[in-house]
Design an enzyme around this catalytic site. Structure first.
Site, mmCIF file in Angstrom:
data_model
loop_
_atom_site.group_PDB
_atom_site.id
_atom_site.type_symbol
_atom_site.label_atom_id
_atom_site.label_comp_id
_atom_site.label_asym_id
_atom_site.label_seq_id
_atom_site.Cartn_x
_atom_site.Cartn_y
_atom_site.Cartn_z
ATOM 1 N N SER A 184 19.683 -22.900 -13.393
ATOM 2 C CA SER A 184 19.309 -24.242 -13.857
ATOM 3 C C SER A 184 20.554 -25.101 -13.990
ATOM 4 O O SER A 184 21.666 -24.581 -14.151
ATOM 5 C CB SER A 184 18.642 -24.115 -15.229
ATOM 6 O OG SER A 184 18.357 -25.378 -15.763
ATOM 7 N N TYR B 231 18.154 -21.336 -24.205
ATOM 8 C CA TYR B 231 17.797 -21.395 -22.770
ATOM 9 C C TYR B 231 19.060 -21.583 -21.926
ATOM 10 O O TYR B 231 19.256 -20.868 -20.929
ATOM 11 C CB TYR B 231 16.807 -22.543 -22.546
ATOM 12 C CG TYR B 231 16.387 -22.704 -21.098
ATOM 13 C CD1 TYR B 231 15.637 -21.716 -20.458
ATOM 14 C CD2 TYR B 231 16.749 -23.832 -20.360
ATOM 15 C CE1 TYR B 231 15.252 -21.853 -19.132
ATOM 16 C CE2 TYR B 231 16.360 -23.980 -19.038
ATOM 17 C CZ TYR B 231 15.617 -22.986 -18.426
ATOM 18 O OH TYR B 231 15.232 -23.127 -17.106
HETATM 19 O O1 NJP Z 1 7.821 -22.672 -14.310
HETATM 20 P P1 NJP Z 1 6.305 -22.124 -14.385
HETATM 21 P P2 NJP Z 1 8.786 -22.987 -13.066
HETATM 22 N N1 NJP Z 1 7.278 -11.670 -16.543
HETATM 23 O O2 NJP Z 1 6.069 -21.973 -15.845
HETATM 24 C C1 NJP Z 1 6.488 -16.278 -14.587
HETATM 25 C C2 NJP Z 1 13.477 -22.345 -13.728
HETATM 26 N N2 NJP Z 1 13.669 -23.761 -13.942
HETATM 27 O O3 NJP Z 1 8.158 -22.709 -11.782
HETATM 28 O O4 NJP Z 1 3.751 -14.077 -15.736
HETATM 29 C C3 NJP Z 1 6.955 -12.048 -15.314
HETATM 30 O O5 NJP Z 1 5.412 -22.964 -13.587
HETATM 31 C C4 NJP Z 1 5.144 -16.986 -14.721
HETATM 32 O O6 NJP Z 1 4.077 -16.108 -14.372
HETATM 33 P P3 NJP Z 1 3.092 -15.374 -15.430
HETATM 34 C C5 NJP Z 1 12.813 -21.604 -14.866
HETATM 35 O O7 NJP Z 1 13.731 -21.255 -15.884
HETATM 36 C C6 NJP Z 1 12.608 -24.591 -14.156
HETATM 37 O O8 NJP Z 1 9.340 -24.326 -13.308
HETATM 38 O O9 NJP Z 1 1.857 -15.194 -14.630
HETATM 39 N N3 NJP Z 1 6.794 -13.307 -14.912
HETATM 40 C C7 NJP Z 1 5.236 -18.048 -13.644
HETATM 41 O O10 NJP Z 1 4.824 -17.546 -12.405
HETATM 42 C C8 NJP Z 1 12.305 -20.377 -14.128
HETATM 43 O O11 NJP Z 1 13.307 -19.404 -14.030
HETATM 44 C C9 NJP Z 1 12.839 -25.938 -14.374
HETATM 45 O O12 NJP Z 1 2.939 -16.264 -16.594
HETATM 46 C C10 NJP Z 1 6.962 -14.243 -15.855
HETATM 47 C C11 NJP Z 1 6.735 -18.347 -13.587
HETATM 48 O O13 NJP Z 1 7.431 -17.286 -14.248
HETATM 49 C C12 NJP Z 1 11.987 -20.902 -12.727
HETATM 50 O O14 NJP Z 1 12.626 -22.175 -12.626
HETATM 51 C C13 NJP Z 1 14.131 -26.435 -14.387
HETATM 52 C C14 NJP Z 1 7.308 -13.947 -17.179
HETATM 53 C C15 NJP Z 1 7.058 -19.635 -14.309
HETATM 54 O O15 NJP Z 1 6.394 -20.696 -13.692
HETATM 55 C C16 NJP Z 1 10.510 -21.082 -12.424
HETATM 56 O O16 NJP Z 1 9.931 -21.939 -13.385
HETATM 57 C C17 NJP Z 1 15.175 -25.563 -14.174
HETATM 58 C C18 NJP Z 1 7.449 -12.590 -17.515
HETATM 59 N N4 NJP Z 1 7.743 -12.180 -18.747
HETATM 60 C C19 NJP Z 1 14.941 -24.237 -13.961
HETATM 61 N N5 NJP Z 1 7.425 -15.110 -17.868
HETATM 62 C C20 NJP Z 1 11.730 -26.897 -14.630
HETATM 63 N N6 NJP Z 1 10.478 -26.574 -14.376
HETATM 64 O O17 NJP Z 1 12.023 -28.031 -15.046
HETATM 65 C C21 NJP Z 1 7.153 -16.101 -17.009
HETATM 66 O O18 NJP Z 1 16.419 -26.052 -14.200
HETATM 67 N N7 NJP Z 1 6.875 -15.587 -15.802
#
Ligand code: NJP
Length: 263
Positions: free
Chosen positions: A143, A156
């Site tokens: 990020s 974070y």
């Molecule tokens: O977020 P979201 P993003 N074990 O919430 C999964 C980074 N980022 O696509 O398990 C396994 O739509 C969750 O799946 P589920 C951010 O830090 C974002 O934006 O089914 N999986 C879902 O598929 C992250 O690293 C922004 O709930 C787990 C996914 O993660 C990445 O981008 C800005 C889990 C999250 O999808 C993807 O985020 C930035 C677990 N314990 C960096 N916990 C931003 N959106 O602004 C969650 O700089 N997931």
């Protein structure tokens, strides 16, 4: 750029957001996929959609990346199903925007377990074979918060700083093994991320005008697959800010005080 046709790509956090968009674009380029997340229903829907449209294999597995035993078991299955992993995208992650004194230790541990330890554990599953085959690519979604820490994102930001530190060392370790390491440092992206991170919606409202679209970020990630790209920084003006911050931290924190208080 190497073709992704027939390559085996594993994506964590593939049930939504940029993970799902990366999966869709990889499918258009003919890659076989192993999609991991906790929401199996969403993974099943995505698998169906992709297999209906493209001649590829899509495997799905329920995986909570904070559970390292589960990671071990699932990656054994992935190797049985796919044989090798050519690209690993460590994308699973979450954030909670709170001031440091408000963050509970449970929250702190959970963010580190998912964003840092989980990412390292998944990486360690694929490293031995990638090193042996002298082929592979590890893409870590970090990020801009890993470059510039702002108020209400101490924990974070710390997790994403850790991801960048780990990735920078890993890249040097793998330089002679023909395995690439890329970090992705986006600014805010319009995904469900903010449902957890920004409960009150203050940040989303304040940064709405420069929110990135997940399809755009995913496109940059997929274009970089199997290339030596070191970092993907989006949007570009934000990455210029981090260069300025490195050079003049005191001035940057003073001048940027208002701009940093968006949460
Ligand atoms: O977020 P979201 P993003 N074990 O919430 C999964 C980074 N980022 O696509 O398990 C396994 O739509 C969750 O799946 P589920 C951010 O830090 C974002 O934006 O089914 N999986 C879902 O598929 C992250 O690293 C922004 O709930 C787990 C996914 O993660 C990445 O981008 C800005 C889990 C999250 O999808 C993807 O985020 C930035 C677990 N314990 C960096 N916990 C931003 N959106 O602004 C969650 O700089 N997931």
């Amino acid at each position: 750029m190497q073709s992704l046709q027939g390559k085996n790509i594993v994506i964590t956090g593939a049930s939504g957001g940029i993970g799902a968009e990366i999966a869709k674009l990889c499918a258009t380029r003919g890659a076989n996929l192993s999609l991991l997340a906790r929401s199996v229903d969403k993974l099943e829907k995505l698998k169906q959609e992709l297999e209906d449209r493209y001649s590829i294999q899509v495997f799905i597995h329920k995986l909570d990346v904070s559970n390292t035993d589960e990671i071990n078991q699932i990656f054994q299955l992935i190797f049985e199903e796919m044989g090798t992993v050519d690209v690993l995208v460590n994308n699973a992650g979450f954030g909670v925007f709170r001031e440091a004194h408000e963050a509970t230790i449970t929250e702190v541990k959970s963010m580190f377990e998912v964003n840092v330890i989980g990412l390292m554990a998944c990486t360690s599953m694929v490293l031995p074979k990638m090193r042996e085959h002298r082929f592979g690519h590890i893409i870590n979604i970090a990020s801009q918060a890993g470059k510039i820490a702002t108020p209400k994102s101490s924990v974070y930001s710390a997790t994403k700083h850790a991801v960048l530190g780990y990735s920078n060392s890993l890249r040097m370790e793998l330089a002679n093994h023909h395995v690439f390491v890329t970090t992705v440092n986006p600014g805010p992206i319009a995904t469900n991320f903010f449902n957890i991170a920004d409960e009150k919606g203050t940040y989303v409202k304040n940064v709405q005008k420069f929110m990135l679209q997940p399809e755009f970020v995913a496109g940059k990630v997929v274009d970089a697959m199997l290339t030596k790209t070191r970092e993907i920084n989006l949007p570009r003006w934000m990455s210029l800010g981090s260069v300025f911050y490195t050079l003049f931290p005191r001035a940057f924190e003073r001048i940027g005080r208002k701009a940093f208080n968006q949460k």
